[in-house]
Every structure is written in structure tokens, then in C-alpha cells.
Design an enzyme around this catalytic site. Structure first.
Site, PDB file in Angstrom:
ATOM      1  N   ARG A 121       2.317  -7.426  -1.300  1.00  0.00           N
ATOM      2  CA  ARG A 121       0.996  -8.079  -1.278  1.00  0.00           C
ATOM      3  C   ARG A 121       1.041  -9.593  -1.466  1.00  0.00           C
ATOM      4  NH1 ARG A 121       0.730  -2.999  -3.080  1.00  0.00           N
ATOM      5  NH2 ARG A 121      -0.955  -1.718  -2.259  1.00  0.00           N
ATOM      6  N   HIS A 146       1.896  -5.950   3.465  1.00  0.00           N
ATOM      7  CA  HIS A 146       2.927  -5.695   4.480  1.00  0.00           C
ATOM      8  C   HIS A 146       2.717  -6.485   5.779  1.00  0.00           C
ATOM      9  CE1 HIS A 146       4.570  -2.929   1.715  1.00  0.00           C
ATOM     10  NE2 HIS A 146       3.947  -1.827   2.076  1.00  0.00           N
ATOM     11  N   HIS A 220      10.815   0.495   4.790  1.00  0.00           N
ATOM     12  CA  HIS A 220       9.843   1.334   4.096  1.00  0.00           C
ATOM     13  C   HIS A 220      10.102   2.824   4.314  1.00  0.00           C
ATOM     14  CE1 HIS A 220       5.930   2.261   2.297  1.00  0.00           C
ATOM     15  NE2 HIS A 220       5.812   0.987   2.000  1.00  0.00           N
ATOM     16  N   ASP A 296       4.635   2.305  -8.499  1.00  0.00           N
ATOM     17  CA  ASP A 296       4.432   1.424  -7.344  1.00  0.00           C
ATOM     18  C   ASP A 296       4.617  -0.010  -7.831  1.00  0.00           C
ATOM     19  OD1 ASP A 296       3.755   0.308  -4.944  1.00  0.00           O
ATOM     20  OD2 ASP A 296       1.681   1.014  -4.898  1.00  0.00           O
ATOM     21  N   GLU A 361      12.297  -0.211  -1.622  1.00  0.00           N
ATOM     22  CA  GLU A 361      12.075  -1.363  -0.749  1.00  0.00           C
ATOM     23  C   GLU A 361      12.739  -2.590  -1.363  1.00  0.00           C
ATOM     24  OE1 GLU A 361       7.703  -1.440   0.160  1.00  0.00           O
ATOM     25  OE2 GLU A 361       7.808   0.453  -0.898  1.00  0.00           O
TER      26      GLU A 361
HETATM   27  C1  GAL Z   1       4.047   0.274  -0.663  1.00  0.00           C
HETATM   28  C2  GAL Z   1       3.023  -0.336  -1.549  1.00  0.00           C
HETATM   29  C3  GAL Z   1       1.996   0.722  -1.857  1.00  0.00           C
HETATM   30  C4  GAL Z   1       1.390   1.265  -0.583  1.00  0.00           C
HETATM   31  C5  GAL Z   1       2.488   1.676   0.376  1.00  0.00           C
HETATM   32  C6  GAL Z   1       1.970   2.040   1.744  1.00  0.00           C
HETATM   33  O1  GAL Z   1       5.053  -0.621  -0.372  1.00  0.00           O
HETATM   34  O2  GAL Z   1       3.626  -0.861  -2.711  1.00  0.00           O
HETATM   35  O3  GAL Z   1       0.995   0.194  -2.714  1.00  0.00           O
HETATM   36  O4  GAL Z   1       0.563   0.293  -0.012  1.00  0.00           O
HETATM   37  O5  GAL Z   1       3.414   0.658   0.544  1.00  0.00           O
HETATM   38  O6  GAL Z   1       1.121   3.119   1.730  1.00  0.00           O
END
Ligand code: GAL
Length: 396
Positions: A121, A146, A220, A296, A361
Site C-alpha cells: 500500500r 499493488h 504474490h 497481513d 511477498e
Molecule cells: C496482500 C495484502 C492484503 C491483500 C492481498 C490481496 O499482499 O497485504 O491486504 O490485499 O494482498 O488480496
């Protein structure tokens, strides 16, 4: 109809074969690799096309251990990872879809995708660079997630096969024009996925921009070591080589603090079942997912960019499958698929539960362009961005 033949390293009918015995199927382009020799092979086939008619290719990489990795050019994604368990039983441990439409319909999962230009973010979708303010699409509440609404996960990348002495793979390239999703400068990205006989899936990223810009690339892939669609990952055991993590606010933007993991559910310094503390009464877990909690967060890796040091290891005690991560990046986002609900169908008709996978990630920290004390994500015009991340799979 099959014919068995042996031939030296070369291209034949769209198949790259490294001096191995192969079985060719006359009707479609497939290879069964010889498990006893140095058999590494890469096969190219058509995966599908986008609604705009762009062809999407799949590269199938195999090694002598019965492991295979599929990469598709839509989003430069890892579409499948097949890995034997301790008894030799093979399962696909990567969540994903059987066709391009699945990836389009469930774009917000980012299954397997290459994320860019900026992983995770950016607060308020804004940052300042060289005295200018840049506004990006706000696609996650008030923030940019992203890379914005049309990130690298939605691009069809150009691709070509790789053959080296010890690995096979695919090289993918993408040029993001100046102003793409609000980011300054044209950015040319090259990505190399390679697989070797040590079960190392190596991802090397490089990029160059013609203006100063910011960049934070990552992958991802969601792993479930018991097999994708085979329950939750709560009994799988994680070790994260990190004394600290970056706590977040309720919109998952880092506060700027580097907090100790000691005494919190974020302490994975010794191997700990992912589910052990996931239900703990903890504000950070609630911010990650208000209803049931989850992980997360970005961990501050103690590996300090050293590719030889183990950053993360996750093992499934039942199957014996393990993934290790090594990276030149300073952080890792460990995300336990808190937003999956089992509400759609993935590969092979399987559904993916809440907590049905985890991501590792490798990254710079979220919102770094607004956090002067975090390791910089600025890429100066003409300089080279470089990242190497290795996912090593066991048993070999
Ligand atoms: C991750 C992120 C989560 C969510 C996910 C996608 O990288 O940290 O909050 O957005 O991607 O669904």
C-alpha cells in the site's frame, strides 16, 4: 501416440530439452522428463487469451525430482507448482485458476502474480518525489494497493525460454509507460524465473527508468503445502527470521514504527504453527481482518539483504513439504489469505477456504515513499533496480 527418443540440448517442436530422454506426444506439445538424469525441460503452450484477444502463453518447467512450475504471461504469474510429498505423492501447492478468465474475475486475489510498480500500500494514493506530488488510483479504501487498478498483474508480458547449464526458465519483459497508474517515468522491467535440480525456484527482477521513480516488485503466490484447496494452512509451521515488524493502522498503512515481535502473535522466530496465535486478542490481527483475524504484515528481515541467509521457512508436518525463502529484499509480507471465503472455484474445481493459503511477498516495506526512515524505494533515472528471491522446496 508416443515416441521415445534421446537428443542433445536444443529446441524441438517448442520444447527445450537438456540432453535428456523424453517422451513426445504427437497430438500436443508435452514432455515427460527422465527422472534419473539431468532432466530439466521447459515446454511452451497456449494458456488462453484475454477478452481483448491477446494470446497468453504458459511455460512449464520441470526438473529431475518430479517438481514442476507453470508460469503464464498474464501477470507474469506462477500458475502452478507441483511438488512430491515425503512419500512421493505429487500435489499442486499454488492457488490459482485453470483459465485467464478466472484470473480476471478474481483479480483482487492477485494469485501468483508479479506485483508492480509498487507492492502493497501507498497511503492516500499519494507520494512526493523531487518536489512533485504524484496521485495514484485509490483502489483499496483511501490507499493504493499493488500498483493500482491496472498493475503489472494485469499486463500480458513478452516471454522467451531460458536454458543455462543448471536451470531452465522463462524471461518476461514489460514496459510501463511514463505516467502509468500515476507513476513517473517509463519503467522497463525484466523478470527471470528459473528452476533447477535443487528445487530452487529463483526469481530475478531488474528494471530501469528514464526518470526518478519509486519501485517495489514482488511475487504474490499463495502456497498451501498440503495442496491447494486442501483445507487451511493453520497447522503448517512457520519460521520468520525477524525480530521486528511494521505495525499498521486500520487501513493497513505502517505507523512508521519498527516494533519488537517478542511477546506478540507476530513472533515466529522459532517454528510456530500458523494457527497457534491467529485467534489472539490483538489489535493488529483485527486490523488485518476484522471478523476472524489473520496475518497481513511486513516483517523486518534480520537477513539484511543476504541471499545466503534463510529468511522464512514454512513446513507442513503431515506431507513433509517445505518452502524456504531467501531474498535480497529487507522485508516480507506474510499474508494468510484472510480475504478468501471459499466462495469461488479455482483449479480443478477446488475451492479455497479462509486461511487456505499463505503468501511470502519479498519486498521493501509498505508505504516507503511516505516513510523517510524506511529503506528507500526510490529508483533514480538510469540506475538499475535488482532483486533476487529464491523459493526453495523440500523434499528434494
Ligand atoms: C496482500 C495484502 C492484503 C491483500 C492481498 C490481496 O499482499 O497485504 O491486504 O490485499 O494482498 O488480496
Amino acid at each position: 501416440m508416443t515416441t521415445r527418443t534421446r537428443f542433445p540440448s536444443r529446441w524441438q517442436d517448442g520444447i527445450l530439452v537438456l540432453g535428456a530422454a523424453v517422451v513426445l506426444c504427437a497430438s500436443n506439445v508435452t514432455v515427460a522428463a527422465d527422472k534419473t538424469s539431468e532432466s530439466l525441460a521447459v515446454t511452451q503452450s497456449r494458456f488462453g487469451k484475454t477478452p481483448q484477444g491477446q494470446a497468453v502463453e504458459r511455460y512449464h518447467l520441470t526438473n529431475r525430482n518430479g517438481m514442476s512450475v507453470d508460469i503464464i504471461t498474464y501477470g507474469a504469474r506462477v500458475q502452478a507448482i507441483e511438488l512430491p510429498d515425503k512419500n512421493g505423492k505429487i500435489a499442486d501447492i499454488a492457488l490459482g485458476f485453470d483459465d485467464v478468465q478466472g484470473y480476471i474475475d478474481h483479480a483482487d486475489t492477485y494469485f501468483g502474480a508479479t506485483i508492480g510498480r509498487y507492492g502493497n500500500r501507498i497511503a492516500g494514493g499519494q507520494f512526493r518525489l523531487d518536489g512533485e506530488t504524484y496521485q495514484l488510483p485509490q483502489n483499496d479504501g483511501p490507499n493504493t494497493l499493488h500498483g493500482g487498478t491496472q498493475g503489472f498483474d494485469k499486463a500480458v508480458w513478452a516471454a522467451s525460454p531460458i536454458e543455462t547449464d543448471r536451470a531452465v526458465g522463462v524471461e518476461l519483459t514489460h514496459v510501463s509507460p511514463d505516467g502509468d497508474m500515476g507513476f513517473p517515468g517509463e519503467l522497463a522491467v525484466t523478470l527471470r524465473y528459473t528452476l533447477d535440480n535443487d528445487n530452487d525456484l529463483r526469481i530475478h527482477y531488474s528494471a530501469v527508468a528514464d526518470q526518478d521513480t519509486v519501485i517495489n516488485l514482488t511475487n504474490h503466490t499463495y502456497f498451501n503445502l498440503a495442496g491447494a484447496g486442501n483445507g487451511t494452512i493453520l497447522d503448517q509451521v512457520a519460521m520468520i527470521n525477524a525480530d521486528r515488524f511494521t505495525p499498521v493502522d486500520e487501513t493497513l498503512i505502517p505507523t512508521g514504527e519498527l516494533a519488537d515481535v517478542a511477546g506478540t502473535p507476530m513472533d515466529f522466530r522459532t517454528p510456530t504453527a500458523i494457527g497457534k496465535n491467529i485467534h489472539a486478542d490483538n489489535q493488529q490481527l483485527d486490523y488485518a481482518e476484522p471478523k476472524q483475524g489473520g496475518y497481513d504484515f511486513n516483517w523486518v528481515l534480520d537477513t539484511r539483504g543476504n541471499l545466503d541467509d534463510l529468511a522464512v521457512r514454512v513446513s507442513d508436518p503431515q506431507s513433509g513439504r517445505t518452502v524456504e525463502m531467501y531474498t535480497t529484499e529487507p522485508g516480507v509480507q506474510f499474508y494468510t489469505s484472510n480475504f478468501l471465503t471459499g466462495s469461488f472455484t479455482g483449479k480443478g474445481g477446488k475451492t479455497y477456504d479462509h486461511w487456505g493459503g499463505f503468501t511470502l511477498e519479498a519486498q521493501h516495506y509498505p508505504d516507503t515513499p511516505n516513510q523517510p526512515d524506511f529503506p528507500s524505494t526510490t529508483l533514480e533515472a538510469g540506475d538499475k533496480y535488482s532483486q533476487t528471491t529464491v523459493y526453495k522446496f523440500l523434499p528434494e
